[in-house]
Design an enzyme around this catalytic site. Structure first.
Site, mmCIF file in Angstrom:
data_model
loop_
_atom_site.group_PDB
_atom_site.id
_atom_site.type_symbol
_atom_site.label_atom_id
_atom_site.label_comp_id
_atom_site.label_asym_id
_atom_site.label_seq_id
_atom_site.Cartn_x
_atom_site.Cartn_y
_atom_site.Cartn_z
ATOM 1 N N LYS A 92 0.791 -1.050 0.057
ATOM 2 C CA LYS A 92 -0.332 -0.113 0.048
ATOM 3 C C LYS A 92 0.992 1.407 -0.289
ATOM 4 O O LYS A 92 1.915 0.842 0.694
ATOM 5 C CB LYS A 92 -0.482 0.262 1.458
ATOM 6 C CG LYS A 92 -1.944 1.649 1.826
ATOM 7 C CD LYS A 92 -3.167 0.845 0.800
ATOM 8 C CE LYS A 92 -4.221 2.211 0.569
ATOM 9 N NZ LYS A 92 -4.415 2.599 -0.889
ATOM 10 N N GLN A 113 7.633 4.355 3.826
ATOM 11 C CA GLN A 113 5.820 3.588 3.586
ATOM 12 C C GLN A 113 6.046 2.423 4.205
ATOM 13 O O GLN A 113 5.408 2.138 4.766
ATOM 14 C CB GLN A 113 5.331 3.346 2.076
ATOM 15 C CG GLN A 113 4.098 3.330 2.079
ATOM 16 C CD GLN A 113 3.029 4.317 2.457
ATOM 17 O OE1 GLN A 113 3.919 5.916 1.434
ATOM 18 N NE2 GLN A 113 2.576 4.919 2.842
ATOM 19 N N LYS A 116 6.023 3.550 8.202
ATOM 20 C CA LYS A 116 4.521 4.649 8.612
ATOM 21 C C LYS A 116 3.577 3.613 8.446
ATOM 22 O O LYS A 116 2.274 3.513 9.214
ATOM 23 C CB LYS A 116 4.656 5.471 7.566
ATOM 24 C CG LYS A 116 3.140 6.110 7.575
ATOM 25 C CD LYS A 116 3.193 6.585 6.104
ATOM 26 C CE LYS A 116 4.335 7.518 5.625
ATOM 27 N NZ LYS A 116 3.952 8.550 4.843
ATOM 28 N N LYS A 128 5.162 1.975 -3.063
ATOM 29 C CA LYS A 128 5.256 3.469 -3.292
ATOM 30 C C LYS A 128 5.279 3.276 -5.632
ATOM 31 O O LYS A 128 6.136 2.675 -5.666
ATOM 32 C CB LYS A 128 6.128 4.358 -3.260
ATOM 33 C CG LYS A 128 6.163 6.129 -3.213
ATOM 34 C CD LYS A 128 4.941 6.429 -2.363
ATOM 35 C CE LYS A 128 4.526 7.676 -2.874
ATOM 36 N NZ LYS A 128 3.517 7.980 -1.559
ATOM 37 N N GLY A 167 -3.001 8.090 -4.061
ATOM 38 C CA GLY A 167 -2.431 9.488 -4.554
ATOM 39 C C GLY A 167 -1.405 9.957 -3.768
ATOM 40 O O GLY A 167 -0.373 9.326 -2.614
ATOM 41 N N ASP A 168 -0.413 11.431 -4.399
ATOM 42 C CA ASP A 168 0.433 11.502 -2.840
ATOM 43 C C ASP A 168 0.003 13.027 -3.936
ATOM 44 O O ASP A 168 -0.122 13.409 -5.083
ATOM 45 C CB ASP A 168 1.709 10.337 -3.539
ATOM 46 C CG ASP A 168 2.699 11.528 -3.208
ATOM 47 O OD1 ASP A 168 3.003 11.096 -1.456
ATOM 48 O OD2 ASP A 168 3.822 11.922 -3.445
ATOM 49 N N THR A 211 -4.902 12.661 5.969
ATOM 50 C CA THR A 211 -3.565 13.211 6.681
ATOM 51 C C THR A 211 -3.210 15.082 7.098
ATOM 52 O O THR A 211 -2.338 14.330 7.678
ATOM 53 C CB THR A 211 -2.596 13.408 5.252
ATOM 54 O OG1 THR A 211 -2.825 11.850 4.076
ATOM 55 C CG2 THR A 211 -1.215 13.545 5.137
ATOM 56 N N SER A 385 -7.160 5.647 4.137
ATOM 57 C CA SER A 385 -6.805 4.928 2.878
ATOM 58 C C SER A 385 -7.198 3.146 3.231
ATOM 59 O O SER A 385 -8.146 2.117 2.711
ATOM 60 C CB SER A 385 -5.564 4.777 1.691
ATOM 61 O OG SER A 385 -5.590 5.861 1.371
HETATM 62 P P1 NDP Z 1 -0.595 17.446 -3.429
HETATM 63 O O1 NDP Z 1 -0.133 17.598 -5.357
HETATM 64 O O2 NDP Z 1 -1.683 17.841 -3.154
HETATM 65 O O3 NDP Z 1 0.652 18.882 -3.346
HETATM 66 C C1 NDP Z 1 2.140 19.503 -2.828
HETATM 67 C C2 NDP Z 1 2.455 20.852 -2.515
HETATM 68 O O4 NDP Z 1 3.634 21.037 -2.261
HETATM 69 C C3 NDP Z 1 2.192 21.798 -3.936
HETATM 70 O O5 NDP Z 1 1.391 23.000 -3.433
HETATM 71 C C4 NDP Z 1 3.191 21.428 -4.397
HETATM 72 O O6 NDP Z 1 3.662 23.086 -5.107
HETATM 73 C C5 NDP Z 1 3.957 21.497 -3.340
HETATM 74 N N1 NDP Z 1 5.595 20.846 -4.259
HETATM 75 C C6 NDP Z 1 5.578 20.319 -4.150
HETATM 76 N N2 NDP Z 1 6.527 19.611 -5.628
HETATM 77 C C7 NDP Z 1 7.401 20.850 -4.582
HETATM 78 C C8 NDP Z 1 9.086 21.588 -4.720
HETATM 79 N N3 NDP Z 1 9.295 20.451 -5.910
HETATM 80 N N4 NDP Z 1 9.312 22.481 -4.348
HETATM 81 C C9 NDP Z 1 8.200 23.462 -4.472
HETATM 82 N N5 NDP Z 1 7.237 23.026 -3.676
HETATM 83 C C10 NDP Z 1 6.733 22.117 -3.997
HETATM 84 O O7 NDP Z 1 0.273 16.450 -2.825
HETATM 85 P P2 NDP Z 1 1.009 16.394 -1.324
HETATM 86 O O8 NDP Z 1 -0.184 17.323 -0.874
HETATM 87 O O9 NDP Z 1 -0.417 15.551 -1.119
HETATM 88 O O10 NDP Z 1 1.873 16.367 -0.403
HETATM 89 C C11 NDP Z 1 2.271 16.818 0.217
HETATM 90 C C12 NDP Z 1 3.825 15.684 0.448
HETATM 91 O O11 NDP Z 1 2.753 15.105 1.726
HETATM 92 C C13 NDP Z 1 4.057 14.617 0.150
HETATM 93 O O12 NDP Z 1 5.402 15.091 0.808
HETATM 94 C C14 NDP Z 1 3.758 13.879 0.235
HETATM 95 O O13 NDP Z 1 4.688 12.638 -0.666
HETATM 96 C C15 NDP Z 1 3.098 13.506 1.328
HETATM 97 N N6 NDP Z 1 2.019 12.391 1.820
HETATM 98 C C16 NDP Z 1 0.834 12.765 1.249
HETATM 99 C C17 NDP Z 1 -0.321 12.360 1.614
HETATM 100 C C18 NDP Z 1 -1.438 12.004 0.827
HETATM 101 O O14 NDP Z 1 -2.631 11.528 1.826
HETATM 102 N N7 NDP Z 1 -1.863 12.764 0.166
HETATM 103 C C19 NDP Z 1 -0.075 10.888 2.981
HETATM 104 C C20 NDP Z 1 1.200 11.194 3.109
HETATM 105 C C21 NDP Z 1 2.041 11.893 2.564
HETATM 106 P P3 NDP Z 1 3.548 23.732 -7.374
HETATM 107 O O15 NDP Z 1 1.565 23.083 -6.938
HETATM 108 O O16 NDP Z 1 3.139 24.654 -7.280
HETATM 109 O O17 NDP Z 1 3.844 22.177 -7.223
#
Ligand code: NDP
Length: 453
Positions: A92, A113, A116, A128, A167-168, A211, A385
């Site tokens: 997962k 993961q 976690k 992943k 998703g991620d 999250t 999830s």
């Molecule tokens: P989203 O795609 O919804 O949002 C990501 C955000 O981070 C956006 O604002 C994006 O900006 C910014 N971002 C991404 N890459 C970069 C980069 N290289 N430099 C600067 N800003 C960046 O992703 P999530 O919110 O889902 O995920 C955020 C983090 O949380 C990740 O590390 C993910 O692995 C982790 N996570 C997510 C989970 C989930 O349920 N969604 C669960 C557990 C962990 P822009 O739009 O301009 O690219």
């Protein structure tokens, strides 16, 4: 051989056989080094060569994804699914679509993961996947054709009892919908093979929020130990995606004042508090940059990336009580940590995966800043999830409140497991060690029980 030496040898081996995979090396180094107290206490893990085994994925699938753009031209991306460990349950873990995706990034995320998922107390293994495809700037039809092409290979390797992606970054409700549709077409099965599904077709209420909400619940549990809370606290949040938005929403509910958000182009500092409705409209509906937020709110300060401090990020230079890095890996560096300490920050609570660099983490620790590692603090997403998988298996549909109550309980239990483990190993409050040891022990014990498969 002394435990330290054994770990150095394994890290050398990882560097040799995974050249250039810096993030994977960073993640394995942090985990292995924090296991020393456990390995010294219980020699079964070294006897059974569990460390050598756990750092190698059970399976890595790399595939070509050919799709056709709106101009009728063939485009090619690389797809990945790294199935790291099935010791405690079916694989997962999310799918990330971002131009920076490569095998090292997917391996680091898959490795994290494993632990976690173990911490949630649920039966889920670690994996992943993703692609270097960038959904930004693509039409809906292009995203659909890419997702269909991606699933045309991935479907051979997943299933509701085998591997359940989610998703991620770059993979939200739209992408999950297209991926699910193609899986159904190829297999003829309507099954819970993906999570993060739409509510009309098997999704769980509160998955979208889980999250971010879970990250805030975790912070509340941690602060409570030191007789503190979030009431009235000024909180900086980075990112403006799924995790950041629902962290901000729950911070308001907890009586805190979230004062920042960011994206890849810049940072917003809104002293009176982020306007959540406006942020959701800009990011969830119109998919625009935060410059739009600044133009709607003249009292907010916008700093473009070209004006960030050298080797640092503007968001961590805003004075705050609690910081919630919720964007991406290695976004909080040493200079940022120094600024957070200077400004009196009491807690860094990771919403993203591995957002804090190792030297920044050392600096925070040495200056007595509380620190919640992502593999514990952001585990609410994967836990919910799994709640979606349970609802699919029993063909039931729980209310938002039911799911949220379960999420709160899970986060309380994750915190307790991690915190109690830190006490057991004489490092009270060091949740990095607590999380790594507790997660590893559960998976490693299961590997020993199941033999050398
Ligand atoms: P989203 O795609 O919804 O949002 C990501 C955000 O981070 C956006 O604002 C994006 O900006 C910014 N971002 C991404 N890459 C970069 C980069 N290289 N430099 C600067 N800003 C960046 O992703 P999530 O919110 O889902 O995920 C955020 C983090 O949380 C990740 O590390 C993910 O692995 C982790 N996570 C997510 C989970 C989930 O349920 N969604 C669960 C557990 C962990 P822009 O739009 O301009 O690219």
């Amino acid at each position: 051989m002394p435990v330290n030496q054994k770990i150095e040898d394994i890290l050398d081996y990882i560097q040799k056989c995974s050249p250039g995979q810096d993030e994977f090396y960073q993640a394995t180094q942090e985990v292995l080094q924090s296991l020393i107290p456990l390995l010294e206490q219980d020699n079964r893990y070294l006897e059974h060569n569990i460390l050598e085994s756990i750092v190698v994925p059970e399976r890595s699938i790399i595939f070509r994804v050919n799709w056709v753009d709106d101009a009728g031209k063939r485009r090619t991306n690389v797809g990945y699914r790294v199935q790291f460990s099935s010791a405690i349950g079916p694989y997962k873990g999310g799918l990330r679509f971002h131009p920076t995706v490569n095998l090292g990034i997917i391996k680091f995320l898959g490795f994290e993961q494993i632990f976690k998922n173990a911490l949630t107390g649920l039966q889920i293994g670690g994996a992943k996947g993703g692609s270097n495809f960038d959904p930004k700037g693509k039409s809906d039809n292009e995203v659909m054709r890419f997702c269909q092409a991606f699933m045309s290979e991935l479907y051979k390797h997943i299933g509701n009892k085998r591997d359940v992606p989610a998703g991620d970054i770059g993979v939200g409700a739209r992408e999950i919908g297209y991926l699910f549709g193609q899986y159904k077409k190829l297999t003829g099965e309507f099954e819970g093979v993906l999570t993060g599904k739409g509510l009309n077709w098997g999704g769980s209420r509160a998955r979208k929020e889980a999250t971010g909400y879970g990250s805030v619940y975790f912070a509340e549990n941690f602060l409570k130990v030191y007789e503190k809370d979030l009431q009235g606290r000024r909180c900086t949040v980075s990112g403006s995606g799924n995790v950041a938005i629902y962290t901000i929403e729950k911070l308001y509910a907890a009586g805190a004042v979230p004062i920042s958000c960011s994206d890849s182009k810049g940072t917003i500092y809104h002293e009176k508090g982020i306007d959540l409705a406006s942020l959701k409209a800009i990011k969830e509906i119109h998919h625009k940059s935060l410059e739009e937020y600044a133009s709607l709110h003249p009292d907010a300060v916008y700093t473009g990336v070209s004006h960030y401090p050298e080797n640092g990020h503007a968001v961590w230079h805003i004075p705050c009580d609690v910081a919630f890095p919720s964007a991406t890996q290695n976004e909080l560096t040493l200079v940022d940590a120094q600024k957070l300490v200077e400004n009196g920050c009491i807690l860094v609570n990771e919403g993203a995966n591995m957002p804090t660099t190792p030297d920044a983490l050392d600096y925070l620790r040495n200056n007595n800043v509380l620190f919640s590692p992502g593999k514990a603090a952001n585990s609410g997403g994967v836990a919910t999830s799994q709640l979606e998988m349970s609802q699919n298996a029993s063909m039931s549909n729980w209310s938002f409140e039911e799911v949220d109550i379960k999420l709160r309980t899970i986060m309380q239990n994750v915190f307790k497991t991690v915190y109690d483990t830190s006490i057991e190993f004489d490092c009270e409050g060091d949740l990095v060690k607590g999380a790594n040891i507790a997660g590893f022990r559960k998976v490693a014990d299961s590997m020993i029980d199941q033999g050398s498969v």
